[in-house]
Design an enzyme around this catalytic site. Structure first.
Site, mmCIF file in Angstrom:
data_model
loop_
_atom_site.group_PDB
_atom_site.id
_atom_site.type_symbol
_atom_site.label_atom_id
_atom_site.label_comp_id
_atom_site.label_asym_id
_atom_site.label_seq_id
_atom_site.Cartn_x
_atom_site.Cartn_y
_atom_site.Cartn_z
ATOM 1 N N GLN A 35 48.692 -56.659 13.165
ATOM 2 C CA GLN A 35 48.966 -57.949 13.792
ATOM 3 C C GLN A 35 48.314 -59.076 12.994
ATOM 4 O O GLN A 35 48.477 -60.236 13.309
ATOM 5 C CB GLN A 35 48.419 -57.956 15.219
ATOM 6 C CG GLN A 35 49.045 -56.900 16.110
ATOM 7 C CD GLN A 35 48.332 -56.799 17.441
ATOM 8 O OE1 GLN A 35 48.481 -57.640 18.307
ATOM 9 N NE2 GLN A 35 47.523 -55.769 17.598
ATOM 10 N N ASN A 36 47.541 -58.696 11.995
ATOM 11 C CA ASN A 36 46.796 -59.690 11.223
ATOM 12 C C ASN A 36 47.668 -60.295 10.130
ATOM 13 O O ASN A 36 48.496 -59.616 9.540
ATOM 14 C CB ASN A 36 45.557 -59.038 10.604
ATOM 15 C CG ASN A 36 44.651 -58.459 11.671
ATOM 16 O OD1 ASN A 36 44.736 -58.851 12.827
ATOM 17 N ND2 ASN A 36 43.804 -57.516 11.294
ATOM 18 N N ILE A 37 47.394 -61.578 9.852
ATOM 19 C CA ILE A 37 48.173 -62.267 8.814
ATOM 20 C C ILE A 37 47.353 -62.434 7.537
ATOM 21 O O ILE A 37 47.784 -63.093 6.612
ATOM 22 C CB ILE A 37 48.645 -63.655 9.323
ATOM 23 C CG1 ILE A 37 47.450 -64.510 9.762
ATOM 24 C CG2 ILE A 37 49.631 -63.482 10.463
ATOM 25 C CD1 ILE A 37 47.838 -65.935 10.145
ATOM 26 N N ASP A 38 46.168 -61.802 7.514
ATOM 27 C CA ASP A 38 45.231 -62.066 6.427
ATOM 28 C C ASP A 38 45.490 -61.268 5.147
ATOM 29 O O ASP A 38 44.872 -61.525 4.114
ATOM 30 C CB ASP A 38 43.786 -61.811 6.891
ATOM 31 C CG ASP A 38 43.609 -60.428 7.518
ATOM 32 O OD1 ASP A 38 44.236 -59.468 7.046
ATOM 33 O OD2 ASP A 38 42.827 -60.323 8.487
ATOM 34 N N HIS B 58 53.310 -59.954 12.247
ATOM 35 C CA HIS B 58 53.377 -61.402 12.484
ATOM 36 C C HIS B 58 53.423 -62.208 11.194
ATOM 37 O O HIS B 58 53.034 -63.364 11.172
ATOM 38 C CB HIS B 58 52.180 -61.843 13.327
ATOM 39 C CG HIS B 58 52.108 -61.150 14.646
ATOM 40 N ND1 HIS B 58 50.948 -60.954 15.335
ATOM 41 C CD2 HIS B 58 53.082 -60.592 15.398
ATOM 42 C CE1 HIS B 58 51.197 -60.305 16.450
ATOM 43 N NE2 HIS B 58 52.484 -60.064 16.514
ATOM 44 N N CYS C 130 61.128 -71.379 2.836
ATOM 45 C CA CYS C 130 61.981 -72.547 3.129
ATOM 46 C C CYS C 130 62.767 -72.290 4.415
ATOM 47 O O CYS C 130 63.362 -71.227 4.587
ATOM 48 C CB CYS C 130 62.937 -72.778 1.966
ATOM 49 S SG CYS C 130 64.157 -74.055 2.326
ATOM 50 N N CYS D 275 66.808 -72.372 2.901
ATOM 51 C CA CYS D 275 67.339 -71.358 1.965
ATOM 52 C C CYS D 275 66.508 -70.069 1.993
ATOM 53 O O CYS D 275 66.872 -69.093 1.348
ATOM 54 C CB CYS D 275 67.424 -71.907 0.547
ATOM 55 S SG CYS D 275 65.813 -72.188 -0.223
ATOM 56 N N THR E 209 42.032 -54.449 18.626
ATOM 57 C CA THR E 209 42.971 -55.314 19.350
ATOM 58 C C THR E 209 42.802 -55.120 20.841
ATOM 59 O O THR E 209 42.487 -54.025 21.299
ATOM 60 C CB THR E 209 44.442 -55.029 18.942
ATOM 61 O OG1 THR E 209 45.321 -55.817 19.760
ATOM 62 C CG2 THR E 209 44.809 -53.558 19.099
ATOM 63 N N CYS F 7 34.686 -51.605 14.427
ATOM 64 C CA CYS F 7 35.587 -50.781 13.618
ATOM 65 C C CYS F 7 34.865 -50.252 12.381
ATOM 66 O O CYS F 7 35.093 -49.115 11.945
ATOM 67 C CB CYS F 7 36.802 -51.595 13.197
ATOM 68 S SG CYS F 7 37.839 -52.067 14.594
HETATM 69 ZN ZN LIG Z 1 65.107 -74.257 0.353
#
Ligand SMILES: [Zn+2]
Length: 398
Positions: free
Chosen positions: A192-195, A223, A231, A234, A310, A362
């Site tokens: 779930q981490n975006i790191d 995520h 963009c 596009c 989590t 953890c």
């Molecule tokens: Zn674009």
């Protein structure tokens, strides 16, 4: 940094009876594909057998499990050495689950990255408190792009997070998962981490966007990630740099418009560059691929599920964990909860199939596993005959 937004996006399981829920936010604009529709679209991703799962090394003989705790047994770890002395049976079960299992699924949350210096969202030093949001919806909603004030705040937050991630290194737990991948015992990490910290480990990898058919990477970013922008028109990806602004226009779109103008055609307009994290009320571009991958993993007879760091606040991920836990139990595998806080009763009842609830940081898990090996496995090996010693050591792959 854990969860990006508490959207309900993740397409999981895709069981017929789960016509409700799944994707993105309260608006429920995205319906999960059914197994039939997935097969139609990605015929090779949902085999009747597990033939399309990644090729694995020759499997080691499994060591029989001598002790299985009662459902939802709690193991509290304040001091690793003390725990090894006081709770050898429970730690032995954890050791068995992590070392002897061969198709392990890990579902990660913010807790696995805290030791890397990335605060979780909900703590007093977390993102919500710094940027004044009380929930993910306040800070990570696609509609904030309509307000110039909120865009400014969003830009600052993304720059801060990005800078933090650039300075961070994987935690012990990330490296532990990497070892599972190295020994071919990892089926998949759903983070779930975006790191992107997992991706600094050599045996963990992902793809963005996710491929529509196998082979799939072993890390699935539920995520999105904070290292790229995309963009809105596009959909071309670029690296997210230190000068990111939520109002930046897409160079590719601008160039296309310039060319069209030169040849006398009407311009088409251009998109803006949005971080490749999935926001509330936003369609998940990888939703169908994630659904196909989780469906394939459910059929791959997973024998261990680790839910790490989590609190499972996101409904889509919670449902995914329930399905995985059910599949693992049907293979007589091990379901491990690992977090600083024990789960509330509502989560325990919802997941149904938890074996061991490990209340710990953890990062203490690698120490616990190697401590168990030294204290109980290696000690026994030292007094054994040479052949037994070799056999025993072969089971200690970490
Ligand atoms: Zn674009």
């Amino acid at each position: 940094m854990g969860k990006t937004a508490e959207h309900e996006s993740i397409a999981v399981g895709m069981k017929r009876e789960r016509q409700d829920s799944v994707l993105i936010s309260d608006s429920e604009t995205y319906l999960p594909p059914t197994p039939q529709s997935i097969r139609k679209k990605f015929p090779e991703t949902l085999p009747a057998s597990t033939e399309s799962t990644p090729t694995r090394r020759k499997r080691l003989k499994r060591v029989p499990l001598k002790y299985r705790p009662e459902k939802n047994t709690i193991l509290e770890v304040h001091d690793v050495t003390q725990t090894l002395s006081d709770e050898p049976e429970k730690v032995g079960f954890l050791y068995h689950a992590l070392i002897n299992s061969q198709r392990i699924i890990v579902v990660n949350g913010a807790g696995v990255s805290v030791a890397s210096g990335i605060p979780d969202f909900r703590s007093s030093k977390g993102i919500f408190s710094k940027y004044g949001g009380s929930s993910g919806k306040d800070l990570f909603d696609i509609n904030l792009f309509r307000s110039s004030d909120k865009i400014q705040q969003f830009t600052s937050m993304i720059r801060d997070l990005s800078s933090l991630v650039e300075r961070s290194k994987p935690s012990k737990f990330h490296h532990f998962i990497n070892e599972l991948a190295k020994t071919s015992n990892l089926l998949r990490v759903y983070t779930q981490n975006i790191d992107c910290l997992e991706l600094q480990c050599p045996y963990l990898e992902t793809k963005s966007p996710l491929p529509s058919k196998a082979p799939f990477p072993n890390v699935i970013q539920l995520h999105g990630n904070i290292k790229q922008v995309s963009c809105t028109k596009c959909h071309i990806n670029y690296p997210l740099g230190p000068n990111f602004s939520a109002k930046m226009s897409c160079p590719e779109c601008i160039e296309l418009d310039n060319v069209r103008e030169l040849v006398g055609k009407r311009t088409l307009g251009h998109g803006i560059l949005k971080p490749k994290i999935i926001l509330y009320n936003e369609h998940h571009p990888d939703g169908e691929a994630i659904g196909a991958i989780s469906e394939m993993d459910l059929k791959s007879r997973p024998d261990c599920l680790i839910v790490a760091g989590t609190s499972l606040k996101i409904p889509g991920v919670k449902r995914m964990v329930k399905e995985f836990a059910k599949a693992v139990k049907s293979c007589k595998g091990c379901v491990i909860w690992l977090n600083k806080e024990p789960p509330p009763t509502s989560i325990i009842n919802y997941i149904e199939n938890m074996d061991l609830i490990v209340v710990a940081d953890c990062d203490s898990i690698p120490d616990l596993v190697s401590g168990y090996k030294d204290k109980y496995i290696y000690k026994r090996v030292k007094t054994s005959t040479p052949q037994i010693k070799i056999d025993m050591l072969n089971t200690c792959k970490i």
